[in-house]
Design a protein around this motif. Structure first.
Motif, PDB file in Angstrom:
ATOM      1  N   THR A  84       9.061  27.648  50.228  1.00 58.55           N
ATOM      2  CA  THR A  84      10.463  27.190  50.209  1.00 58.55           C
ATOM      3  C   THR A  84      10.579  25.824  50.869  1.00 58.55           C
ATOM      4  OG1 THR A  84      10.797  28.531  52.213  1.00 58.55           O
ATOM      5  CG2 THR A  84      11.532  29.482  50.125  1.00 58.55           C
ATOM      6  N   THR A  85       9.669  24.948  50.534  1.00 62.49           N
ATOM      7  CA  THR A  85       9.639  23.627  51.160  1.00 62.49           C
ATOM      8  C   THR A  85      10.857  22.791  50.805  1.00 62.49           C
ATOM      9  OG1 THR A  85       7.239  23.517  51.411  1.00 62.49           O
ATOM     10  CG2 THR A  85       8.377  21.433  51.149  1.00 62.49           C
ATOM     11  N   VAL A  86      11.390  22.960  49.603  1.00 61.06           N
ATOM     12  CA  VAL A  86      12.531  22.127  49.211  1.00 61.06           C
ATOM     13  C   VAL A  86      13.783  22.526  49.985  1.00 61.06           C
ATOM     14  CG1 VAL A  86      13.978  21.343  47.316  1.00 61.06           C
ATOM     15  CG2 VAL A  86      11.543  21.734  46.924  1.00 61.06           C
ATOM     16  N   SER A  87      14.165  23.799  49.914  1.00 54.14           N
ATOM     17  CA  SER A  87      15.402  24.222  50.574  1.00 54.14           C
ATOM     18  C   SER A  87      15.246  24.340  52.074  1.00 54.14           C
ATOM     19  CB  SER A  87      15.899  25.545  49.981  1.00 54.14           C
ATOM     20  OG  SER A  87      14.870  26.492  49.860  1.00 54.14           O
ATOM     21  N   GLY A  88      14.019  24.481  52.577  1.00 55.15           N
ATOM     22  CA  GLY A  88      13.804  24.596  54.013  1.00 55.15           C
ATOM     23  C   GLY A  88      13.256  23.346  54.658  1.00 55.15           C
ATOM     24  N   GLY A  89      13.016  22.296  53.889  1.00 63.12           N
ATOM     25  CA  GLY A  89      12.434  21.083  54.443  1.00 63.12           C
ATOM     26  C   GLY A  89      12.971  19.812  53.804  1.00 63.12           C
ATOM     27  N   VAL A  90      12.765  19.665  52.500  1.00 62.92           N
ATOM     28  CA  VAL A  90      13.212  18.458  51.804  1.00 62.92           C
ATOM     29  C   VAL A  90      14.718  18.266  51.969  1.00 62.92           C
ATOM     30  CG1 VAL A  90      13.507  17.404  49.526  1.00 62.92           C
ATOM     31  CG2 VAL A  90      11.317  18.463  50.136  1.00 62.92           C
ATOM     32  N   ALA A  91      15.480  19.360  51.831  1.00 57.88           N
ATOM     33  CA  ALA A  91      16.939  19.253  51.931  1.00 57.88           C
ATOM     34  C   ALA A  91      17.354  18.711  53.300  1.00 57.88           C
ATOM     35  CB  ALA A  91      17.590  20.609  51.674  1.00 57.88           C
ATOM     36  N   LEU A  92      16.709  19.167  54.352  1.00 60.49           N
ATOM     37  CA  LEU A  92      17.036  18.660  55.693  1.00 60.49           C
ATOM     38  C   LEU A  92      16.688  17.188  55.823  1.00 60.49           C
ATOM     39  CD1 LEU A  92      16.324  21.910  56.186  1.00 60.49           C
ATOM     40  CD2 LEU A  92      16.623  21.205  58.554  1.00 60.49           C
ATOM     41  N   ALA A  93      15.520  16.818  55.322  1.00 60.59           N
ATOM     42  CA  ALA A  93      15.118  15.415  55.398  1.00 60.59           C
ATOM     43  C   ALA A  93      16.106  14.517  54.671  1.00 60.59           C
ATOM     44  CB  ALA A  93      13.716  15.254  54.816  1.00 60.59           C
ATOM     45  N   ARG A  94      16.518  14.929  53.474  1.00 59.67           N
ATOM     46  CA  ARG A  94      17.445  14.102  52.698  1.00 59.67           C
ATOM     47  C   ARG A  94      18.811  14.015  53.368  1.00 59.67           C
ATOM     48  NH1 ARG A  94      17.570  10.678  50.713  1.00 59.67           N
ATOM     49  NH2 ARG A  94      18.796  10.918  48.798  1.00 59.67           N
ATOM     50  N   VAL A  95      19.308  15.130  53.887  1.00 60.94           N
ATOM     51  CA  VAL A  95      20.614  15.116  54.541  1.00 60.94           C
ATOM     52  C   VAL A  95      20.596  14.209  55.768  1.00 60.94           C
ATOM     53  CG1 VAL A  95      22.168  16.527  55.966  1.00 60.94           C
ATOM     54  CG2 VAL A  95      21.531  17.290  53.669  1.00 60.94           C
ATOM     55  N   PHE A  96      19.592  14.362  56.631  1.00 61.90           N
ATOM     56  CA  PHE A  96      19.561  13.539  57.839  1.00 61.90           C
ATOM     57  C   PHE A  96      19.235  12.082  57.531  1.00 61.90           C
ATOM     58  CE2 PHE A  96      19.351  17.653  60.030  1.00 61.90           C
ATOM     59  CZ  PHE A  96      20.312  17.426  61.000  1.00 61.90           C
ATOM     60  N   GLN A  97      18.474  11.855  56.491  1.00 63.61           N
ATOM     61  CA  GLN A  97      18.211  10.482  56.079  1.00 63.61           C
ATOM     62  C   GLN A  97      19.522   9.809  55.658  1.00 63.61           C
ATOM     63  OE1 GLN A  97      15.619  10.134  52.624  1.00 63.61           O
ATOM     64  NE2 GLN A  97      14.799   8.171  53.355  1.00 63.61           N
ATOM     65  N   GLU A  98      20.305  10.501  54.860  1.00 66.75           N
ATOM     66  CA  GLU A  98      21.588   9.953  54.416  1.00 66.75           C
ATOM     67  C   GLU A  98      22.601   9.871  55.554  1.00 66.75           C
ATOM     68  OE1 GLU A  98      22.454   8.800  51.440  1.00 66.75           O
ATOM     69  OE2 GLU A  98      20.582   9.232  50.398  1.00 66.75           O
ATOM     70  N   ALA A  99      22.459  10.755  56.547  1.00 64.56           N
ATOM     71  CA  ALA A  99      23.388  10.760  57.678  1.00 64.56           C
ATOM     72  C   ALA A  99      23.133   9.633  58.665  1.00 64.56           C
ATOM     73  CB  ALA A  99      23.310  12.100  58.400  1.00 64.56           C
ATOM     74  N   GLY A 100      22.016   8.920  58.502  1.00 70.01           N
ATOM     75  CA  GLY A 100      21.735   7.777  59.362  1.00 70.01           C
ATOM     76  C   GLY A 100      20.809   8.049  60.522  1.00 70.01           C
ATOM     77  N   LEU A 101      20.070   9.144  60.474  1.00 74.22           N
ATOM     78  CA  LEU A 101      19.108   9.422  61.542  1.00 74.22           C
ATOM     79  C   LEU A 101      18.007   8.357  61.519  1.00 74.22           C
ATOM     80  CD1 LEU A 101      18.409  11.619  63.725  1.00 74.22           C
ATOM     81  CD2 LEU A 101      16.817  12.550  62.027  1.00 74.22           C
ATOM     82  N   PRO A 102      17.660   7.775  62.647  1.00 74.50           N
ATOM     83  CA  PRO A 102      16.623   6.730  62.656  1.00 74.50           C
ATOM     84  C   PRO A 102      15.276   7.259  62.154  1.00 74.50           C
ATOM     85  CG  PRO A 102      17.879   6.676  64.696  1.00 74.50           C
ATOM     86  CD  PRO A 102      18.295   7.924  63.977  1.00 74.50           C
ATOM     87  N   PRO A 103      14.484   6.419  61.533  1.00 73.33           N
ATOM     88  CA  PRO A 103      13.182   6.835  61.006  1.00 73.33           C
ATOM     89  C   PRO A 103      12.277   7.392  62.099  1.00 73.33           C
ATOM     90  CG  PRO A 103      13.799   4.698  60.113  1.00 73.33           C
ATOM     91  CD  PRO A 103      14.800   5.018  61.183  1.00 73.33           C
ATOM     92  N   GLY A 104      11.564   8.443  61.770  1.00 71.81           N
ATOM     93  CA  GLY A 104      10.585   9.026  62.675  1.00 71.81           C
ATOM     94  C   GLY A 104      11.122  10.084  63.602  1.00 71.81           C
ATOM     95  N   VAL A 105      12.467  10.208  63.707  1.00 76.80           N
ATOM     96  CA  VAL A 105      13.044  11.202  64.613  1.00 76.80           C
ATOM     97  C   VAL A 105      12.926  12.612  64.026  1.00 76.80           C
ATOM     98  CG1 VAL A 105      15.140  11.907  65.828  1.00 76.80           C
ATOM     99  CG2 VAL A 105      14.586   9.488  65.606  1.00 76.80           C
ATOM    100  N   LEU A 106      13.041  12.727  62.711  1.00 76.63           N
ATOM    101  CA  LEU A 106      12.764  13.984  62.023  1.00 76.63           C
ATOM    102  C   LEU A 106      11.692  13.729  60.985  1.00 76.63           C
ATOM    103  CD1 LEU A 106      13.310  16.959  61.186  1.00 76.63           C
ATOM    104  CD2 LEU A 106      15.061  16.064  59.619  1.00 76.63           C
ATOM    105  N   GLN A 107      10.633  14.559  61.002  1.00 78.30           N
ATOM    106  CA  GLN A 107       9.576  14.457  60.002  1.00 78.30           C
ATOM    107  C   GLN A 107       9.297  15.848  59.436  1.00 78.30           C
ATOM    108  OE1 GLN A 107       6.335  11.671  61.028  1.00 78.30           O
ATOM    109  NE2 GLN A 107       7.366  11.380  63.002  1.00 78.30           N
ATOM    110  N   VAL A 108       9.009  15.902  58.151  1.00 79.29           N
ATOM    111  CA  VAL A 108       8.813  17.178  57.458  1.00 79.29           C
ATOM    112  C   VAL A 108       7.380  17.238  56.957  1.00 79.29           C
ATOM    113  CG1 VAL A 108       9.565  18.664  55.575  1.00 79.29           C
ATOM    114  CG2 VAL A 108      11.246  17.302  56.828  1.00 79.29           C
ATOM    115  N   LEU A 109       6.662  18.294  57.409  1.00 86.08           N
ATOM    116  CA  LEU A 109       5.220  18.403  57.184  1.00 86.08           C
ATOM    117  C   LEU A 109       4.889  19.768  56.582  1.00 86.08           C
ATOM    118  CD1 LEU A 109       4.431  17.018  60.716  1.00 86.08           C
ATOM    119  CD2 LEU A 109       4.019  15.756  58.591  1.00 86.08           C
ATOM    120  N   PRO A 110       5.022  19.919  55.265  1.00 79.55           N
ATOM    121  CA  PRO A 110       4.719  21.213  54.633  1.00 79.55           C
ATOM    122  C   PRO A 110       3.231  21.523  54.711  1.00 79.55           C
ATOM    123  CG  PRO A 110       6.007  19.782  53.178  1.00 79.55           C
ATOM    124  CD  PRO A 110       5.500  18.937  54.294  1.00 79.55           C
TER     125      PRO A 110
END
Length: 491
Positions: A188-214
């Motif tokens: 469930t990498t998309v709904s449990g990982g990719v979705a979070l990365a995309r949301v926080f990326q769009e929300a303006g979280l600085p690079p490197g603060v959240l990383q997703v490693l399936p």
């Protein structure tokens, strides 16, 4: 700065075959196919991290975390509020991934998105919380304890409720100024990982603060052993949790273990039977029983047990099972064949040992029929094990002492339900049964962003996630500080 959301937040061209380190990059570990359990269809490809990718991510996270922790609290809160809004604004698109990738029915996917937004809004409030308190001192000085970010937090999340069980650690950890390395389940990498990365990326979280490693167990191990990672938040099976806890202890890491369950629903003889049966069925069959808090043992007073079983059977036989993406169903698929076979073995072995199969006990492909077992005894596998499937084992009792003894007869201690008109009797009974969560006049599955969640025994190490007090305990370190007006005299 936050940007306007992409017209298609989950556009596969952005993330397909990649991992997230603040940007979408090609990993060195290869790729995973995203498979829909209901149909076997190929939905896409996600990147597979390698241990080297984890080490690079940890090093990058250290630097990113320093700047993030120094950011004014209102800026961190703003990012989290924006993330909460995005879960709501992009719900329709993300919902389809939860349904198709994890086999969820639509209401369960809606619930995940609601909780994801709530977790981010609550986390935004955490950023403004008081982070210390004054202490008394026997010396002439100011003495205080303050809370500081732990640093880099590793989050390892499972497949069954992929969005909630990721975001409930990610959001508060970010709020307190930590960086997060997230390892979602490969299924469930998309709904449990990719979705979070995309949301926080769009929300303006600085690079490197959240990383997703399936990845698999090797990535979990690399995450735990990376020197830069100070806290591990793990949700998964008890067997895997024991290994995680052992490895974390060897590396002196603080670890929060949210593990399996074998939760009991005690049905006393003074209840409204129809409501009790409906609650029990919901607790056992929600999301195909693939919930750690699922009602795994129905402990029913002997005067009601036959009618209670008949009621469960009637509900189970009217529950449609099928593809939740294309049909209106009550139950979707089991996540994979391995889990399905484990469920079926537990059922058939118990029937061979004397349990009565009242209904169910059959499957087609990954679709397992809701199952009710009567005449269950504590020696049977369905009583003593976490089933993680749509199975309702029913055992009877004659006295409160016997009910308490049956409910305690497990190594787990996650959730407990007690159904009774006498609330004080329910409270007294609950005090006799070790459990991290107790619901009187409700089934065993419930969670909110504002409450402490955690189990005891084989259900976890007593850690609590949720709410300001418990999230602060989980994701910060305590520092004692004293202040004098001038140097203390020692001469």
């Amino acid at each position: 700065m936050a940007t306007e959301p992409s017209s298609t937040l989950m556009d596969q061209h952005i993330w397909e075959g990649k991992i997230f380190n603040g940007d979408w990059v090609v990993p060195t570990g290869g790729q995973y196919a995203v498979i829909e359990p209901a149909t076997g269809d190929h939905l896409g490809v996600v990147g597979r991290a390698s241990p080297d990718d984890v080490q690079r991510a940890a090093e990058q996270a250290v630097e990113a975390q320093k700047a993030w922790a120094r950011a004014p609290f209102h800026e961190r809160a703003q990012v989290l509020r924006r993330a909460g809004q995005l879960w709501e604004q992009q719900a329709t698109e993300i919902k389809q991934w939860i349904i198709r990738e994890s086999g969820s029915i639509a209401p369960k996917a809606d619930f995940e998105l609601h909780v994801a937004a709530s977790e981010c809004y609550e986390a935004a409030a955490l950023a403004t919380q008081a982070y210390g308190r004054l202490l008394r001192s026997e010396q002439p000085r100011l003495s205080l304890a303050r809370r500081l970010p732990a640093g880099v937090v590793g989050v390892i999340a499972p497949f069954n409720v992929p969005l909630i069980l990721s975001i409930r650690s990610v959001a508060p950890a970010l709020a307190f100024g930590n960086a997060v390395l997230l390892k979602p389940d490969p299924r469930t990498t998309v709904s449990g990982g990719v979705a979070l990365a995309r949301v926080f990326q769009e929300a303006g979280l600085p690079p490197g603060v959240l990383q997703v490693l399936p990845g698999g167990a090797d990535i979990g191990e690399a995450l735990i052993t990376a020197p830069q990672v100070r806290v591990i938040s793990f949700t998964g099976s008890t067997q895997a949790g024991r290994a995680v806890g052992e490895l974390a202890a060897r590396h002196l890491k603080r670890v929060h273990l949210e593990l399996g369950g074998n939760s009991a629903l005690i049905v006393l003889d003074d209840i409204d039977l129809d409501r009790a049966v409906a609650a029990g069925a919901w607790g056992s069959f929600f999301h195909q029983g693939q919930i750690c808090m699922a009602t795994s043992r129905h402990i029913v007073h002997e005067s009601l047990v036959e009618r209670y079983v008949d009621g469960l059977v009637a509900i189970a036989q009217h529950m449609a099972v099928g593809d939740p993406a294309s049909q209106l169903v009550a139950l979707g698929p089991i996540i994979d064949e391995r889990q399905r076979d484990k469920i079926h073995s537990c059922v058939t072995t118990s029937v061979d040992a004397g349990a009565r199969l009242a209904t169910g006990g059959r499957y087609e492909a990954l679709f397992y029929q809701p199952t009710v077992l009567a005449n269950v005894t504590p020696s049977m596998p369905v009583y003593s094990n976490e089933i993680f499937g749509p199975v309702a084992p029913v055992v009877q009792f004659s006295s409160l002492d016997e009910a308490a003894a049956l409910a305690r007869d497990t190594e787990y201690g996650l959730s407990l339900g007690i159904l009774t008109r006498d609330v004080m009797k329910g409270m007294e009974l609950a005090e006799r049964i070790p459990s991290g969560i107790v619901h009187i006049n409700d089934q065993t599955i419930s969670d909110e962003a504002v409450v402490p969640f955690g189990g005891v025994g084989a259900s976890g190490n007593g850690a609590r996630l949720g709410g300001a007090e418990w999230n602060m305990e989980a994701f910060t370190e305590t520092q004692w500080v004293t202040i004098r007006g001038q140097i203390a005299p020692y001469a």
